[in-house]
Design an enzyme around this catalytic site. Structure first.
Site: not given
Length: 421
Positions: A183, A228
């Protein structure tokens, strides 16, 4: 990294209860606004009693700037004369900070403000920081000018055009399918210019109104509202929140539910989220015990997007500091990729830009190590009349360039809305 860590003479810090229930943002002057707010609580501050700006790291390891910051922070806090009549996390001296995403980038910055107003659990306080006993910071008397609208904006594309960024995504997918990595998170930037200097308070007011569940922040020119949470520390208790996997909100309840079901049932997004959770667990293990993560991600719905989310709880081991944890956790798989070293190389090659403090840790820490640090997402770097916006997407083997462009646009909308009168 060779840094001359200049610290002021002994500081006098006083915290008192403040019988004031106003919106925290109404305390802020236009000049040097610092903020960390969620659901009406948090901290606002202004002025500078001390400041540390770090150069790019020489070896690129990523740890030097955090060590230098921790050394400076320790010197500041240990040398201060502190009288704290409130005794909550965030009272006494508080340092706000923002670190660059890439250790090879300069401008990681820590600021100890002159004046701090905080609120927690319905209690409000005022902290002043002075250079000598008995002094009174002139900054506390700063005139509170009315918040100025941003005015007309002139927009332009960022480092890569839309087609060029789509090509970068396609290149990343090819490398992932070829086995180079699992990723990588690719970011875009965009530019806006106003006719006069942008008042960060206008952006903060809109962000706290429209994204109350996010952490609205303003640190050394970087302004945003991040969903986040990298770490919250209170005593030895540490909490975090992993976000990875995104869909926009639907215009109707039915469409919203369809998008949510698509997200939770997406092999691509569940895979991406799993990488982020595994990365965090591995990172926290040397610094924390009793790490708890839910077996399945939750659905976190925000005003404009919805995410797969996994809350994390842990206990900090003796001797480990807040910045130790921040340093170990950055970059998470949610903003870098997996494996980290390979993902960082791909980011440097394909993005074609310096992220600066975008996607780096941003937050605050007090003299006891309590603090909150998030990841600088959904944000813009404000410098005079100019704003540089950022948005990033997690790329895995199943990613489609057109879908990733749409996701980046949905993330740009946060700061576009904050900048638009």
């Amino acid at each position: 990294m060779s840094v001359a860590l200049e610290t002021p003479q002994q500081l006098t810090v006083r915290t008192v209860a403040l019988p004031d229930g106003r919106d925290l943002l109404t305390h802020l002057p236009e000049r040097t606004p610092l903020a960390w707010i969620r659901r009406g609580e948090g901290l606002v501050a202004w002025g500078e009693a001390a400041r540390l700006t770090l150069p790019a790291e020489s070896d690129g390891s990523g740890a030097e700037r955090f060590r230098a910051a921790a050394h400076w922070l320790s010197a500041i806090m240990s040398g201060a004369d502190i009288d704290d009549a409130v005794g909550l996390p965030g009272t006494g001296p508080v340092v706000f900070g923002g670190f660059t995403f890439d250790p090879g980038s300069p401008d990681s910055t820590l600021v100890l403000p002159r004046v701090i107003v905080g609120r927690r659990g319905g209690r409000t306080w005022l902290t002043t920081v002075c250079d000598r006993p008995g002094a009174h910071p002139s900054d506390i008397l700063t005139a509170m000018t009315p918040v100025r609208p941003v005015g007309p904006l002139h927009w332009s594309e960022g480092t890569l055009s839309t087609p060029e960024w789509g090509d970068a995504v396609a290149s990343a997918v090819a490398r992932i399918r070829g086995g180079d990595l699992d990723k990588v998170v690719l970011a875009r930037d965009a530019h806006a210019e106003a006719d006069s200097d942008i008042d960060a308070r206008a952006l903060l007011a809109r962000l706290t109104r429209d994204y109350a569940d996010c952490y609205a922040f303003s640190v050394a020119g970087m302004v945003g509202a991040t969903p986040e949470l990298l770490i919250r520390r209170e005593g030895d208790a540490v909490t975090s929140l992993v976000l990875a996997g995104t869909r926009p909100r639907g215009a109707t309840c039915e469409r919203d539910g369809e998008l949510a079901a698509e997200l939770t049932g997406s092999d691509k997004d569940v895979e991406e989220h799993g990488y982020a959770v595994d990365s965090l667990r591995e990172t926290l293990s040397p610094l924390c015990s009793a790490i708890e993560v839910s077996e399945e991600p939750e659905l976190l719905r925000l005003a404009n997007v919805q995410h797969l989310a996994s809350p994390v709880r842990a206990t900090l081991l003796p001797g480990a500091s807040t910045l130790d944890v921040v340093a170990a956790m950055h970059p998470t798989a949610a903003v870098g990729g997996t494996p980290t070293a390979t993902a960082m190389r791909v980011i440097r090659e394909l993005e074609g830009m310096d992220r600066g403090r975008y996607a780096g840790p941003v937050g605050w820490v007090d003299a006891h190590g309590n603090g909150e640090w998030g990841i600088a997402l959904r944000c813009a770097e404000i410098e005079g009349r100019r704003a540089r916006l950022f948005a990033g997407c997690g790329i895995v083997a199943g990613s489609d360039p057109e879908a990733e462009l749409a996701e980046a646009d949905s993330k740009f909308r946060v700061m576009r809305g904050a900048l638009t009168d």
